[in-house]
Design a protein around this motif. Structure first.
Motif, mmCIF file in Angstrom:
data_model
loop_
_atom_site.group_PDB
_atom_site.id
_atom_site.type_symbol
_atom_site.label_atom_id
_atom_site.label_comp_id
_atom_site.label_asym_id
_atom_site.label_seq_id
_atom_site.Cartn_x
_atom_site.Cartn_y
_atom_site.Cartn_z
ATOM 1 N N VAL A 7 0.851 -1.187 0.000
ATOM 2 C CA VAL A 7 0.000 0.000 0.000
ATOM 3 C C VAL A 7 0.888 1.238 0.000
ATOM 4 C CG1 VAL A 7 -1.815 1.250 1.224
ATOM 5 C CG2 VAL A 7 -1.756 -1.248 1.325
ATOM 6 N N ASP A 8 0.736 2.051 -1.039
ATOM 7 C CA ASP A 8 1.457 3.322 -1.115
ATOM 8 C C ASP A 8 0.605 4.389 -0.464
ATOM 9 O OD1 ASP A 8 3.714 2.389 -2.590
ATOM 10 O OD2 ASP A 8 2.455 2.319 -4.379
ATOM 11 N N VAL A 9 1.178 5.056 0.523
ATOM 12 C CA VAL A 9 0.467 6.087 1.269
ATOM 13 C C VAL A 9 1.245 7.390 1.135
ATOM 14 C CG1 VAL A 9 -0.367 6.809 3.540
ATOM 15 C CG2 VAL A 9 -0.384 4.384 2.932
ATOM 16 N N SER A 10 0.577 8.409 0.631
ATOM 17 C CA SER A 10 1.168 9.742 0.569
ATOM 18 C C SER A 10 0.419 10.627 1.555
ATOM 19 C CB SER A 10 1.042 10.329 -0.837
ATOM 20 O OG SER A 10 1.784 9.562 -1.751
ATOM 21 N N VAL A 43 -6.791 -0.360 9.883
ATOM 22 C CA VAL A 43 -8.014 -0.041 9.133
ATOM 23 C C VAL A 43 -7.932 -0.611 7.724
ATOM 24 C CG1 VAL A 43 -9.358 1.845 8.122
ATOM 25 C CG2 VAL A 43 -8.599 1.992 10.494
ATOM 26 N N LEU A 44 -6.786 -0.425 7.068
ATOM 27 C CA LEU A 44 -6.621 -0.925 5.701
ATOM 28 C C LEU A 44 -6.702 -2.451 5.648
ATOM 29 C CD1 LEU A 44 -3.855 1.483 4.396
ATOM 30 C CD2 LEU A 44 -6.230 1.369 3.625
ATOM 31 N N GLU A 45 -6.167 -3.109 6.637
ATOM 32 C CA GLU A 45 -6.241 -4.572 6.670
ATOM 33 C C GLU A 45 -7.685 -5.054 6.761
ATOM 34 O OE1 GLU A 45 -3.563 -5.946 9.727
ATOM 35 O OE2 GLU A 45 -1.820 -5.194 8.615
ATOM 36 N N ARG A 46 -8.513 -4.336 7.528
ATOM 37 C CA ARG A 46 -9.931 -4.708 7.608
ATOM 38 C C ARG A 46 -10.630 -4.443 6.274
ATOM 39 N NH1 ARG A 46 -9.797 -2.204 12.667
ATOM 40 N NH2 ARG A 46 -10.923 -0.408 11.860
ATOM 41 N N VAL A 61 5.176 4.634 3.057
ATOM 42 C CA VAL A 61 4.694 5.984 3.327
ATOM 43 C C VAL A 61 5.694 7.006 2.811
ATOM 44 C CG1 VAL A 61 3.965 7.593 5.133
ATOM 45 C CG2 VAL A 61 3.513 5.150 5.395
ATOM 46 N N ASP A 62 5.178 8.006 2.095
ATOM 47 C CA ASP A 62 6.020 9.129 1.697
ATOM 48 C C ASP A 62 5.259 10.428 1.967
ATOM 49 O OD1 ASP A 62 4.299 8.703 -0.617
ATOM 50 O OD2 ASP A 62 5.546 10.171 -1.631
ATOM 51 N N ILE A 112 -4.084 7.163 -0.786
ATOM 52 C CA ILE A 112 -3.724 5.758 -0.604
ATOM 53 C C ILE A 112 -3.956 4.999 -1.906
ATOM 54 C CG2 ILE A 112 -4.259 3.652 0.664
ATOM 55 C CD1 ILE A 112 -5.344 5.527 2.911
ATOM 56 N N LYS A 113 -2.955 4.192 -2.290
ATOM 57 C CA LYS A 113 -3.083 3.345 -3.475
ATOM 58 C C LYS A 113 -2.691 1.929 -3.082
ATOM 59 C CE LYS A 113 -1.915 3.102 -8.366
ATOM 60 N NZ LYS A 113 -1.666 1.691 -8.501
#
Length: 178
Positions: free
Chosen positions: A110-113, A129-132, A142-143, A154-155
């Protein structure tokens, strides 16, 4: 871009299949990442794309740069890409390879900006949260992107969640002008 992914897919499938057979998925992932990094150099990318370049000479020069980072199988794979004039696909091959690896191992990249750095507790909460939502173990990359102004982008695979201020402003502007 989807055309390049389509061209890269058979290579990624073959490499992943070989990596699974030999139990070397992490090694292959590192090798593909290294070659991808090298191909970000403009001069190397131009030389690889030059139809007048001698492929054998380019292959030996390129592999000279990689000698300490690639085993024999990875070197042979790079030779194949150079011979087929497909070295420019290595970025897409690496992305697909890592997707296959993640699927097989039961997680998702998961790419998180974010506009501002996330604290460890915030990353843990976001990951939970993303896992659920995604129903898979999430590995966050994370960047910080100050152009988001605030919020998060989030991608995860082909899913995108744009909860950034920039995204909200763009959507509002679009609604106002249509």
């Amino acid at each position: 871009m989807s055309e390049l992914t389509t061209l890269a897919r058979p290579y990624a499938v073959a490499v992943y299949k070989r990596a699974k057979e030999t139990g070397t998925a992490d090694k292959w992932s590192d090798a593909l990442a290294f070659v991808t990094l090298l191909m970000q150099d403009e001069q190397l990318a131009k030389a690889a794309a030059n139809p007048k370049a001698n492929r054998e000479q380019f292959s030996e020069a390129f592999l000279g740069l990689c000698k300490d980072h690639l085993d024999t199988e990875a070197q042979n794979f790079v030779r194949l890409l150079i011979r087929n004039r497909r070295l420019d696909l290595v970025k897409y091959i690496a992305e697909l390879f890592n997707q296959y690896k993640a699927e097989d191992e039961g997680y998702i990249e998961v790419d998180v900006s974010t506009a501002f750095p996330l604290k460890d507790a915030e990353q843990a909460r976001l990951s939970s949260v993303l896992e659920r939502v995604l129903e898979k173990k999430a590995r966050l990359r994370v960047d910080v992107d100050p152009t988001l102004i605030g919020g998060v982008y989030i991608k995860a695979g082909d899913r995108v969640i744009d909860a950034s201020i920039r995204g909200q402003v763009e959507r509002l502007a679009k609604r106002l002008w249509t």
